[in-house]
Design a protein around this motif. Structure first.
Motif, PDB file in Angstrom:
ATOM      1  N   LEU A 106       0.851  -1.190   0.000  1.00 50.17           N
ATOM      2  CA  LEU A 106       0.000   0.000   0.000  1.00 50.17           C
ATOM      3  C   LEU A 106       0.884   1.235   0.000  1.00 50.17           C
ATOM      4  O   LEU A 106       1.685   1.440   0.922  1.00 50.17           O
ATOM      5  CB  LEU A 106      -0.914  -0.010   1.227  1.00 50.17           C
ATOM      6  CG  LEU A 106      -1.859  -1.210   1.293  1.00 50.17           C
ATOM      7  CD1 LEU A 106      -2.438  -1.361   2.683  1.00 50.17           C
ATOM      8  CD2 LEU A 106      -2.956  -1.047   0.272  1.00 50.17           C
ATOM      9  N   VAL A 107       0.739   2.033  -1.053  1.00 49.16           N
ATOM     10  CA  VAL A 107       1.523   3.261  -1.206  1.00 49.16           C
ATOM     11  C   VAL A 107       0.599   4.369  -1.709  1.00 49.16           C
ATOM     12  O   VAL A 107      -0.585   4.134  -1.957  1.00 49.16           O
ATOM     13  CB  VAL A 107       2.711   3.061  -2.189  1.00 49.16           C
ATOM     14  CG1 VAL A 107       3.724   2.077  -1.628  1.00 49.16           C
ATOM     15  CG2 VAL A 107       2.234   2.611  -3.553  1.00 49.16           C
ATOM     16  N   GLY A 108       1.143   5.543  -1.876  1.00 50.60           N
ATOM     17  CA  GLY A 108       0.373   6.662  -2.425  1.00 50.60           C
ATOM     18  C   GLY A 108       0.509   6.716  -3.933  1.00 50.60           C
ATOM     19  O   GLY A 108       1.555   6.371  -4.496  1.00 50.60           O
ATOM     20  N   GLU A 109      -0.542   7.171  -4.569  1.00 55.61           N
ATOM     21  CA  GLU A 109      -0.553   7.265  -6.029  1.00 55.61           C
ATOM     22  C   GLU A 109       0.550   8.178  -6.554  1.00 55.61           C
ATOM     23  O   GLU A 109       1.088   7.962  -7.641  1.00 55.61           O
ATOM     24  CB  GLU A 109      -1.922   7.781  -6.469  1.00 55.61           C
ATOM     25  CG  GLU A 109      -2.136   7.859  -7.950  1.00 55.61           C
ATOM     26  CD  GLU A 109      -3.527   8.340  -8.297  1.00 55.61           C
ATOM     27  OE1 GLU A 109      -4.047   7.866  -9.314  1.00 55.61           O
ATOM     28  OE2 GLU A 109      -4.095   9.164  -7.560  1.00 55.61           O
ATOM     29  N   SER A 110       0.922   9.182  -5.802  1.00 52.37           N
ATOM     30  CA  SER A 110       1.938  10.127  -6.267  1.00 52.37           C
ATOM     31  C   SER A 110       3.363   9.714  -5.885  1.00 52.37           C
ATOM     32  O   SER A 110       4.318  10.401  -6.251  1.00 52.37           O
ATOM     33  CB  SER A 110       1.648  11.529  -5.731  1.00 52.37           C
ATOM     34  OG  SER A 110       1.785  11.554  -4.325  1.00 52.37           O
TER      35      SER A 110
ATOM     36  N   GLU B 186       7.887   4.825   2.304  1.00 49.05           N
ATOM     37  CA  GLU B 186       6.677   5.165   3.043  1.00 49.05           C
ATOM     38  C   GLU B 186       5.564   4.282   2.505  1.00 49.05           C
ATOM     39  O   GLU B 186       5.351   4.225   1.303  1.00 49.05           O
ATOM     40  CB  GLU B 186       6.283   6.631   2.831  1.00 49.05           C
ATOM     41  CG  GLU B 186       7.250   7.623   3.414  1.00 49.05           C
ATOM     42  CD  GLU B 186       6.813   9.050   3.142  1.00 49.05           C
ATOM     43  OE1 GLU B 186       5.758   9.268   2.523  1.00 49.05           O
ATOM     44  OE2 GLU B 186       7.547   9.963   3.547  1.00 49.05           O
ATOM     45  N   GLY B 187       4.856   3.610   3.377  1.00 44.48           N
ATOM     46  CA  GLY B 187       3.776   2.737   2.941  1.00 44.48           C
ATOM     47  C   GLY B 187       3.648   1.562   3.872  1.00 44.48           C
ATOM     48  O   GLY B 187       4.190   1.551   4.979  1.00 44.48           O
ATOM     49  N   LEU B 188       2.948   0.550   3.428  1.00 41.12           N
ATOM     50  CA  LEU B 188       2.683  -0.643   4.226  1.00 41.12           C
ATOM     51  C   LEU B 188       2.855  -1.861   3.331  1.00 41.12           C
ATOM     52  O   LEU B 188       2.338  -1.895   2.211  1.00 41.12           O
ATOM     53  CB  LEU B 188       1.249  -0.586   4.776  1.00 41.12           C
ATOM     54  CG  LEU B 188       0.760  -1.742   5.627  1.00 41.12           C
ATOM     55  CD1 LEU B 188       1.571  -1.851   6.919  1.00 41.12           C
ATOM     56  CD2 LEU B 188      -0.721  -1.556   5.944  1.00 41.12           C
ATOM     57  N   VAL B 189       3.584  -2.851   3.833  1.00 39.14           N
ATOM     58  CA  VAL B 189       3.791  -4.102   3.109  1.00 39.14           C
ATOM     59  C   VAL B 189       3.229  -5.213   3.983  1.00 39.14           C
ATOM     60  O   VAL B 189       3.606  -5.345   5.146  1.00 39.14           O
ATOM     61  CB  VAL B 189       5.290  -4.342   2.817  1.00 39.14           C
ATOM     62  CG1 VAL B 189       5.498  -5.687   2.121  1.00 39.14           C
ATOM     63  CG2 VAL B 189       5.866  -3.204   1.981  1.00 39.14           C
ATOM     64  N   ILE B 190       2.316  -6.012   3.419  1.00 38.67           N
ATOM     65  CA  ILE B 190       1.617  -7.059   4.163  1.00 38.67           C
ATOM     66  C   ILE B 190       1.793  -8.390   3.452  1.00 38.67           C
ATOM     67  O   ILE B 190       1.719  -8.461   2.220  1.00 38.67           O
ATOM     68  CB  ILE B 190       0.103  -6.745   4.237  1.00 38.67           C
ATOM     69  CG1 ILE B 190      -0.148  -5.397   4.871  1.00 38.67           C
ATOM     70  CG2 ILE B 190      -0.631  -7.837   5.000  1.00 38.67           C
ATOM     71  CD1 ILE B 190      -1.584  -4.922   4.698  1.00 38.67           C
ATOM     72  N   LEU B 191       1.980  -9.448   4.238  1.00 38.08           N
ATOM     73  CA  LEU B 191       2.012 -10.804   3.710  1.00 38.08           C
ATOM     74  C   LEU B 191       0.861 -11.593   4.329  1.00 38.08           C
ATOM     75  O   LEU B 191       0.648 -11.533   5.541  1.00 38.08           O
ATOM     76  CB  LEU B 191       3.325 -11.503   4.057  1.00 38.08           C
ATOM     77  CG  LEU B 191       4.587 -10.955   3.410  1.00 38.08           C
ATOM     78  CD1 LEU B 191       5.811 -11.664   3.963  1.00 38.08           C
ATOM     79  CD2 LEU B 191       4.518 -11.115   1.898  1.00 38.08           C
TER      80      LEU B 191
ATOM     81  N   GLY C  41      -2.847   6.768   6.057  1.00 38.80           N
ATOM     82  CA  GLY C  41      -1.773   5.888   6.494  1.00 38.80           C
ATOM     83  C   GLY C  41      -1.040   6.483   7.667  1.00 38.80           C
ATOM     84  O   GLY C  41      -1.636   7.137   8.518  1.00 38.80           O
ATOM     85  N   GLY C  42       0.272   6.294   7.690  1.00 38.71           N
ATOM     86  CA  GLY C  42       1.105   6.728   8.800  1.00 38.71           C
ATOM     87  C   GLY C  42       1.049   8.217   9.071  1.00 38.71           C
ATOM     88  O   GLY C  42       1.242   8.652  10.198  1.00 38.71           O
ATOM     89  N   SER C  43       0.756   9.005   8.057  1.00 40.53           N
ATOM     90  CA  SER C  43       0.691  10.464   8.241  1.00 40.53           C
ATOM     91  C   SER C  43      -0.621  10.901   8.868  1.00 40.53           C
ATOM     92  O   SER C  43      -0.754  12.045   9.283  1.00 40.53           O
ATOM     93  CB  SER C  43       0.845  11.178   6.895  1.00 40.53           C
ATOM     94  OG  SER C  43      -0.314  10.957   6.092  1.00 40.53           O
ATOM     95  N   SER C  44      -1.596  10.004   8.916  1.00 37.59           N
ATOM     96  CA  SER C  44      -2.954  10.274   9.432  1.00 37.59           C
ATOM     97  C   SER C  44      -3.709  11.318   8.615  1.00 37.59           C
ATOM     98  O   SER C  44      -4.729  11.825   9.035  1.00 37.59           O
ATOM     99  CB  SER C  44      -2.923  10.693  10.904  1.00 37.59           C
ATOM    100  OG  SER C  44      -2.515   9.599  11.696  1.00 37.59           O
ATOM    101  N   LEU C  45      -3.218  11.659   7.445  1.00 42.97           N
ATOM    102  CA  LEU C  45      -3.904  12.580   6.547  1.00 42.97           C
ATOM    103  C   LEU C  45      -4.836  11.772   5.651  1.00 42.97           C
ATOM    104  O   LEU C  45      -4.399  10.838   4.973  1.00 42.97           O
ATOM    105  CB  LEU C  45      -2.895  13.348   5.691  1.00 42.97           C
ATOM    106  CG  LEU C  45      -3.431  14.354   4.691  1.00 42.97           C
ATOM    107  CD1 LEU C  45      -4.185  15.475   5.423  1.00 42.97           C
ATOM    108  CD2 LEU C  45      -2.298  14.940   3.881  1.00 42.97           C
TER     109      LEU C  45
END
Length: 120
Positions: free
Chosen positions: A14-18, A95-100, A52-56
């Motif tokens: 999970l990442v940001g589009e930009s 920056e983001g989230l990696v899940i397995l 995400g982590g930024s809470s924005l």
């Protein structure tokens, strides 16, 4: 075509589009690296709202012009192949989230060169 059936591992990034990697969308770089690594497949899904982590909170609602909507890259393959790919994500995802997740592949088919679905 890669054969895949039974137990597998689902990798979700999970990442940001930009988010970018060397002036290229990060999600695109992840997909192309997964392809180069010979993984079974990858898909990108654009979210309509999330935080995400930024809470924005980022949203696609009309009155809110977000340019950084959430993007999910899903990749499924055997555990060994997915785990071998993880070091590349360490390099790419700052920056983001990696899940397995453990999963079970019930059906995995592709198309032959003519565009017809392969049948076993």
């Amino acid at each position: 075509m890669t054969r895949l059936a039974g137990r597998a591992l689902r990798l979700t990034v999970l990442v940001g589009e930009s988010d970018t990697w060397h002036h290229r969308p990060l999600y695109s770089e992840i997909v192309h690296r997964a392809h180069a690594a010979g993984l079974a497949g990858a898909s990108v899904f654009r979210g309509i709202e999330g935080f995400g982590g930024s809470s924005l909170v980022h949203t696609a609602r009309l009155l809110s012009l977000s340019e950084d909507l959430p993007v999910a890259v899903l990749i499924v393959d055997t555990e060994d192949r997915i785990r071998a790919f993880l070091p590349q994500l360490d390099e790419l995802v700052t920056e983001g989230l990696v899940i397995l997740d453990d999963c079970e592949v019930v059906r995995y088919t592709g198309r032959d060169g003519s565009g017809a679905v392969e049948r076993e």
